[in-house]
Design an enzyme around this catalytic site. Structure first.
Site, PDB file in Angstrom:
ATOM      1  N   ILE A 156      -2.098  -4.772  17.534  1.00  0.00           N
ATOM      2  CA  ILE A 156      -2.175  -4.322  18.928  1.00  0.00           C
ATOM      3  C   ILE A 156      -1.930  -5.499  19.863  1.00  0.00           C
ATOM      4  O   ILE A 156      -1.158  -5.403  20.801  1.00  0.00           O
ATOM      5  CB  ILE A 156      -3.542  -3.663  19.205  1.00  0.00           C
ATOM      6  N   GLU A 201       0.823  -1.210   0.000  1.00  0.00           N
ATOM      7  CA  GLU A 201       0.000   0.000   0.000  1.00  0.00           C
ATOM      8  C   GLU A 201       0.851   1.251   0.000  1.00  0.00           C
ATOM      9  O   GLU A 201       0.603   2.207  -0.711  1.00  0.00           O
ATOM     10  CB  GLU A 201      -0.833   0.068   1.291  1.00  0.00           C
ATOM     11  N   GLY A 247      -5.394  -2.058   5.143  1.00  0.00           N
ATOM     12  CA  GLY A 247      -5.298  -3.137   4.165  1.00  0.00           C
ATOM     13  C   GLY A 247      -4.809  -4.442   4.754  1.00  0.00           C
ATOM     14  O   GLY A 247      -4.593  -5.402   4.018  1.00  0.00           O
TER      15      GLY A 247
END
Lengths: 503, 503
Positions: free
Chosen positions: B365, B295, B389
């Site tokens: 996370i 990306e 993405g």
């Protein structure tokens, strides 16, 4: 076609032996790739004979276990028989057998639950280790050794390609008229050598009618004459019919808003009674010239092909009742023009699913108020069946629909819960949730908007006030308003069920 | 190229006006599609001018809010400015702005967190309602009205196609040498009219160099001269370097086992310091002739292009430090031959990602012991940024890697927990988990096997015994041995943190 003539290849005729002798060629500790998808096209004799060998080994105090890789679920003659004698070390990528399930949940068998579109490439890449032996049911063998596939294809191409040794079951109980119905794509490759899959419609043929297997790989050929499991589906009940009605109404509205074409888009439908009810609803509904691009062809789709509502159907397996199977056999020429059976890496391929714009319709165990879906685990720990192809279709399709009755166990369980106890489809992948209570269209909604929509439209009235209470207290907790949760209560409904038998 | 000459189309030159006047063309209540992806190529003047209008409206006690759709994250001049004046009703599909985040978590702004590959098709299908206005930064306008894209493309093609009205910001601060770097694919369609995307390598060009926009749609052209946010990334710390070392060692082993080619497969890399550390590691590592299909192109990849380790890179946006941006501008001819910027529906397209066999590397996370990953929510309720993405690449790539330091908040938080508080990537989609402690290869492992591997290899020693204790008590609970959990404790680590500031 007589039984004898099903094996026309002289070299393979020399390998004919009993299931007992063939099974003896499978030693303990190997990885075995077996045919079988939703109770269709699984080997019927060798696994049971293998179970006998394993039982005998156990009696001699010998350890004997194998790993079993399949297309998807099989039947009591395979999963049931091998699980019964504790003969399975590791099972992948899907199962739905009661004995298997019990052993997995008792911690006696390892099970890996995998997106069905991923299995072939993972096996080919060596991510599961070496595949030693393939055991594949076919409907016949041509003179040159090419194989007529059976009532399912699943991963058979991959198993035959990857295994060092192949055992064939040639089942003369399968309709000889299956010949010509299959489309085995030989264009797959490992990266960086992959090419586009040149398919633009559900009924495009892109492959071969036959499976290719070097005859020298074949270490045994076993003749069988036995039907697929062919379990009966019950007639749609009122709950399933109500779910179907909500969904059909939604489709009508989408067509009206020009967000779906008049003949919808290719349909994928999970297995089960709700799926059959949706097909029955479509068969009486206003849509014409439908197509299906799905994993499994059930009774409902067969009836739609017969009525003409469905013009073409692509799948990787049948899953028919005895009556529907008879109908298929009696009119096999009619159906052969309308049905294409593919390898499961193609039936479930993200590239094709995205391109064709599939309408994905799958069952589930539970959804939470924010639209996360649990398809596999009962109360967070116990496996039911597996994710199957639902993720392939929900993620990559044009619309993703998940359906369930709003309650289970006579109302003791709510299918809509504060937080699902296991996530198979995340909030990012779930667009439409349907129960007999109604339909929640989650497109374009943020989490708290989704929560109100799901509680109001889908939850059973007995649980609705409690869900709303949870949601409102979570919003008031000040912990964060994007996806409000009460961590101490989020799984308390499941816990209460475990302790008291009632959510 | 002088500022004036950036707008060569006479018809569009007539539409030049101030940002103040252009912003006045955006009324309250509309859906606005803005350019911008990871702090690159976002409009810099109109959103701030719009914020002024909104502030003035507020002073008159008028309600004024719009919905903002973008490629991904933007910058303070867009998300920050509009969130500051409470001007955003609904935000999608991604954000990372502190003010935005606060408003979302305070329940004052709706936010839909969407797979980036899904956004264009959902908008086109009308699933989010009508797009009213597009506000797009470009680097220039050709005589015939075609647009030279800026430092990101994102959803700009779709916004321009779908909106009734288009406002252009022509930013002369962007390098004129960007011209020719872009590849805008005009072959997408809605089903059932989709065709294969004929791309077989990361550097294949399949589209146009320019965005096409009917000049009559353009209601305003605003001239700007301002840099992208270009925030600095800190130098990789020891933790990031250790994560990178584990991953590089893993790649070396995969090549040795012939499960990866010598030059690996096209790399996708999430944004951030760990990603940059991995790139730095690869830049000093043994692999040559690498490619990237990702990306976002960060400093790390630019350095690899410069060194020659990386031969080609495809992305939809830059995200560079000021120094790297200067390097890009100074050597734009060199980089133009090696970098392709695409629309995000192609950079993140499941079809292309699956075909090319991307190695997906993303941050997270937290992960739980069974391999479910939370990429978006802090303690289950508060959004951090969004899924971006990561799902497109993790689900459809060849390998899916998730990385994080094993602890956060100076050791108060364990990144490995009994059960994640939100699931963005399910156990079915996560193959490799890496922390500075080590790497867990989950391929071919059943859930309980995964748990031991993750706890032993990835958890911080301070939390390892507690995790093992949880796991073993869950196994002993008799509730189900497929994915053993203690429902009353599964989220207790998060709850403890909320109550005491320490897991």
């Amino acid at each position: 076609m007589s039984t004898a003539s099903r094996i026309r290849c002289p070299q393979l005729r020399k390998r004919i032996m009993s299931a007992h002798d063939a099974a003896a060629l499978i030693p303990s500790g190997v990885n075995v790739g077996m045919s079988g998808f939703t109770g269709a096209g699984y080997p019927k004799a060798v696994p049971q004979a293998l179970a006998d060998h394993i039982r005998a080994a156990r009696a001699r105090d010998e350890r004997f276990r194998i790993s079993v890789w399949t297309g998807a679920s099989t039947a009591p003659e395979l999963d049931g028989a091998l699980a019964e004698v504790d003969g399975i070390e590791l099972r992948l990528p899907y199962q739905s057998d009661p004995t298997c399930r019990q052993r997995i949940n008792d911690g006696q068998m390892e099970y890996i639950d995998i997106h069905l579109s991923h299995v072939a490439q993972y096996a080919w890449s060596g991510f599961f280790g070496k595949l030693d032996i393939a055991v594949v049911e076919v409907a016949g063998v041509l003179e040159d050794g090419r194989l007529i596939p059976s009532s399912s294809i699943g991963n058979n191409k991959t198993w035959i390609d990857q295994a060092d040794k192949v055992i064939l079951e040639v089942n003369s109980g399968q309709s000889a008229g299956l010949e010509g119905m299959h489309d085995i794509y030989y264009g797959t490759a490992l990266p960086p050598r992959r090419k586009p899959i040149q398919m633009t419609a559900a009924d495009d043929r892109i492959g071969e009618q036959y499976l290719i297997c070097p005859p020298e790989k074949v270490i045994a050929v076993v003749e069988t004459d036995a039907p697929d499991r062919n379990s009966r589906f019950s007639e749609p009940d009122d709950t399933s019919k109500q779910i179907a009605r909500h969904l059909l109404h939604f489709f009508e509205m989408e067509v009206e808003k020009k967000r779906l074409p008049q003949n919808l888009l290719p349909l994928q439908s999970g297995v089960g009674n709700i799926a059959n009810a949706v097909m029955a609803g479509l068969n009486e509904g206003p849509f014409e010239n439908l197509t299906a691009y799905t994993e499994v062809l059930q009774d409902g789709m067969l009836a739609m092909l017969k009525s003409g509502k469905l013009s073409k159907a692509s799948a990787t397996a049948f899953s028919l009742s005895p009556e529907a199977n008879q109908e298929l056999s009696d009119n096999i020429d009619f159906y052969r023009e309308r049905i294409i059976l593919r390898t499961q890496e193609i039936s479930n391929h993200p590239e094709v699913i995205r391109r064709l714009g599939i309408i994905a319709m799958n069952g589930m165990i539970e959804a939470d108020i924010y639209g996360n879906v649990n398809s596999t685990h009962v109360m967070g720990s116990r496996i039911m069946n597996g994710i199957g192809g639902s993720g392939d279709f929900a993620r990559n399709g044009y619309l993703s629909v998940f359906m369930t009755p709003s309650t289970a166990k006579n109302g003791a369980i709510s299918a809509i819960v504060p937080m699902v106890s296991h996530v198979d489809h995340t909030e990012h992948d779930v667009q439409i949730v349907v129960t007999e209570q109604g339909l929640a269209d989650l497109r374009g909604l943020a989490p708290r908007q989704r929560a109100r929509r799901i509680i109001e439209n889908c939850a059973h009235p007995d649980f609705r006030p409690k869900l709303l209470d949870y949601f409102e207290r979570a919003c008031a907790s000040g912990r964060g308003m994007h996806t409000p949760h009460l961590l101490g209560e989020a799984l308390s409904w499941h816990q209460r069920f475990e302790e008291s038998g009632q959510m």
